[in-house]
Design a protein around this motif. Structure first.
Motif, short mmCIF file in Angstrom:
data_model
loop_
_atom_site.label_atom_id
_atom_site.label_comp_id
_atom_site.label_asym_id
_atom_site.label_seq_id
_atom_site.Cartn_x
_atom_site.Cartn_y
_atom_site.Cartn_z
N VAL A 188 -15.65 -11.62 -0.69
CA VAL A 188 -16.35 -12.34 -2.18
C VAL A 188 -17.38 -13.58 -1.73
CG1 VAL A 188 -15.49 -10.38 -3.25
CG2 VAL A 188 -15.04 -12.65 -2.83
N ARG A 189 -17.30 -14.34 -0.27
CA ARG A 189 -17.89 -15.64 -0.51
C ARG A 189 -19.66 -15.44 -0.65
NH1 ARG A 189 -16.88 -17.06 5.93
NH2 ARG A 189 -14.06 -17.60 5.75
N GLY A 190 -19.42 -16.55 -1.56
CA GLY A 190 -20.94 -17.27 -1.98
C GLY A 190 -20.91 -16.01 -3.98
N ARG A 191 -20.24 -15.19 -4.01
CA ARG A 191 -20.24 -14.77 -5.52
C ARG A 191 -19.21 -15.68 -6.28
NH1 ARG A 191 -19.57 -8.85 -4.13
NH2 ARG A 191 -21.22 -8.82 -2.16
N THR A 192 -19.25 -15.87 -7.77
CA THR A 192 -18.82 -16.18 -8.69
C THR A 192 -18.72 -15.87 -9.86
OG1 THR A 192 -21.29 -17.33 -9.94
CG2 THR A 192 -20.06 -18.97 -8.46
N TYR A 193 -16.76 -15.71 -10.75
CA TYR A 193 -16.76 -14.75 -11.10
C TYR A 193 -15.99 -15.47 -12.70
CZ TYR A 193 -16.33 -11.82 -7.59
OH TYR A 193 -16.70 -11.51 -6.02
N ASP A 194 -15.57 -15.00 -13.84
CA ASP A 194 -15.66 -15.24 -15.23
C ASP A 194 -13.68 -14.98 -14.78
OD1 ASP A 194 -18.02 -15.32 -16.71
OD2 ASP A 194 -17.78 -13.14 -15.40
N LEU A 195 -13.27 -14.79 -14.76
CA LEU A 195 -11.84 -14.78 -14.47
C LEU A 195 -11.14 -14.50 -13.34
CD1 LEU A 195 -9.37 -14.83 -15.79
CD2 LEU A 195 -9.73 -12.12 -16.45
N ILE A 196 -10.30 -15.10 -12.22
CA ILE A 196 -9.96 -14.20 -10.83
C ILE A 196 -8.12 -14.03 -11.30
CG2 ILE A 196 -9.06 -15.05 -8.90
CD1 ILE A 196 -11.85 -17.18 -8.52
N LEU A 197 -7.91 -13.25 -11.03
CA LEU A 197 -6.33 -12.92 -10.73
C LEU A 197 -5.56 -13.40 -9.86
CD1 LEU A 197 -6.74 -10.00 -13.09
CD2 LEU A 197 -6.37 -11.93 -13.91
N ALA A 198 -4.62 -13.81 -9.79
CA ALA A 198 -3.70 -13.88 -8.07
C ALA A 198 -2.63 -14.06 -8.68
CB ALA A 198 -4.48 -15.28 -8.01
N ASN A 199 -1.80 -12.41 -7.67
CA ASN A 199 -0.46 -12.32 -7.75
C ASN A 199 -0.77 -12.77 -5.91
OD1 ASN A 199 2.24 -12.53 -7.74
ND2 ASN A 199 2.37 -10.10 -8.69
N PRO A 200 -0.53 -13.76 -5.49
CA PRO A 200 -0.35 -14.03 -4.24
C PRO A 200 1.10 -13.54 -3.30
CG PRO A 200 -0.46 -15.89 -4.84
CD PRO A 200 -0.60 -15.04 -5.72
N PRO A 201 1.66 -13.37 -2.17
CA PRO A 201 2.96 -13.78 -2.60
C PRO A 201 2.77 -15.05 -2.30
CG PRO A 201 1.90 -12.82 -0.06
CD PRO A 201 0.79 -13.48 -1.67
N TYR A 202 4.72 -15.44 -2.77
CA TYR A 202 5.15 -16.26 -2.86
C TYR A 202 6.14 -17.31 -2.24
CZ TYR A 202 6.37 -13.96 -7.08
OH TYR A 202 6.91 -12.91 -7.81
N VAL A 203 7.38 -15.92 -2.05
CA VAL A 203 8.79 -16.18 -1.90
C VAL A 203 8.93 -16.99 -0.70
CG1 VAL A 203 10.88 -14.67 -1.14
CG2 VAL A 203 9.01 -14.20 -2.68
N PRO A 204 9.56 -18.25 -0.58
CA PRO A 204 9.72 -18.89 0.17
C PRO A 204 10.77 -17.96 1.46
CG PRO A 204 10.45 -20.47 -1.12
CD PRO A 204 10.06 -18.34 -2.01
N ALA A 205 10.97 -18.06 2.63
CA ALA A 205 11.30 -18.05 3.77
C ALA A 205 11.22 -18.88 4.86
CB ALA A 205 9.99 -16.79 4.48
N PRO A 206 12.98 -18.35 5.46
CA PRO A 206 13.10 -19.26 6.98
C PRO A 206 11.57 -19.20 8.34
CG PRO A 206 14.62 -17.73 5.81
CD PRO A 206 13.36 -17.05 5.12
N ASP A 207 11.24 -20.51 9.11
CA ASP A 207 10.77 -19.77 9.90
C ASP A 207 10.97 -18.63 11.13
OD1 ASP A 207 9.07 -20.37 11.35
OD2 ASP A 207 8.71 -22.86 11.66
N ALA A 208 10.30 -17.70 11.22
CA ALA A 208 10.75 -17.12 12.39
C ALA A 208 9.72 -17.17 13.27
CB ALA A 208 10.46 -15.61 11.48
N GLY A 209 9.36 -17.99 13.17
CA GLY A 209 7.82 -18.45 14.15
C GLY A 209 6.49 -17.88 14.49
#
Length: 214
Positions: free
Chosen positions: A87-108
């Motif tokens: 969606v580059r170059g577009r604009t919005y009135d509302l953005i919803l975001a439920n991204p991944p957020y759980v801390p996780a051990p570094d597996a390389g």
């Protein structure tokens, strides 16, 4: 409907949906749901008459969201891609975001498979920092970003980055929930890192609202 391997709506989805209801975008508002998963939030916005675009990096999630939109006869534009790339170059009135957020051990290596829906690096901010950096440019004047994540992933950091980008940001919703299977599986690791207190047995979710001044 949720196909195998796609993140099913849970407490964080419900909390963000409550914030969406409170925001009450008017018919015709341009809404972006990034990391749409099953499409639950995108469909909720479309029911209100918003012009909705939904994005997910997972092919299965895109298929699931398209199927759910078709079943409910709701016009949602669904694209596959990494965060805001489609969606580059577009604009919005509302953005919803439920991204991944759980801390996780570094597996390389980065998250892969189903874990892409929740694993977010050792501090839980693998995608959060990118959203805070890139979302402000996609908001119209007066536009709003609603983002949900765990208190384990640094809400103060989210607020700091969004305010530094010129947005008015605050926590608008909080909810304590029991540990799910993912947190239970890495509970000891989280305690060793100091992210969980010794007796803590619940996770706090937050919704942050950030508005671009007119």
């Amino acid at each position: 409907m949720v196909l195998p391997g796609v993140y099913a709506p849970q407490d964080d989805t419900e909390l963000l949906a409550e914030a969406l209801h409170e925001e009450a975008p008017p018919p015709g508002a341009r809404v972006l749901d990034v990391g749409t998963g099953s499409g639950a939030l995108a469909l909720e916005a479309a029911r209100r008459g918003a012009a909705v675009t939904a994005v997910d990096v997972s092919r299965r999630a895109v298929w699931t969201a398209r199927l759910n939109a078709w079943l409910r006869r709701l016009p949602v534009r669904i694209r596959r891609g990494n965060l805001f790339q489609p969606v580059r170059g577009r604009t919005y009135d509302l953005i919803l975001a439920n991204p991944p957020y759980v801390p996780a051990p570094d597996a390389g290596r980065g998250p892969h498979g189903r874990a892409r829906a929740w694993d977010a690096g050792c501090d839980g901010r693998l995608l959060l920092d990118r959203i805070c950096r890139d979302a402000p440019a996609l908001l119209r004047p007066g536009g709003v970003l609603l983002i949900v994540h765990s208190a384990l992933s640094g809400p103060d950091r989210t607020l700091e980055l969004l305010r530094a980008a010129g947005l008015k940001a605050s926590v608008v919703r909080r909810r304590w929930i029991a540990f799910g299977p993912v947190l239970r599986s890495r509970e000891d690791w989280l305690r060793r890192r100091g992210l969980l207190a010794p007796a803590e047995d619940r996770e706090e979710l937050v919704v942050i609202r950030a508005e671009r001044p007119c």
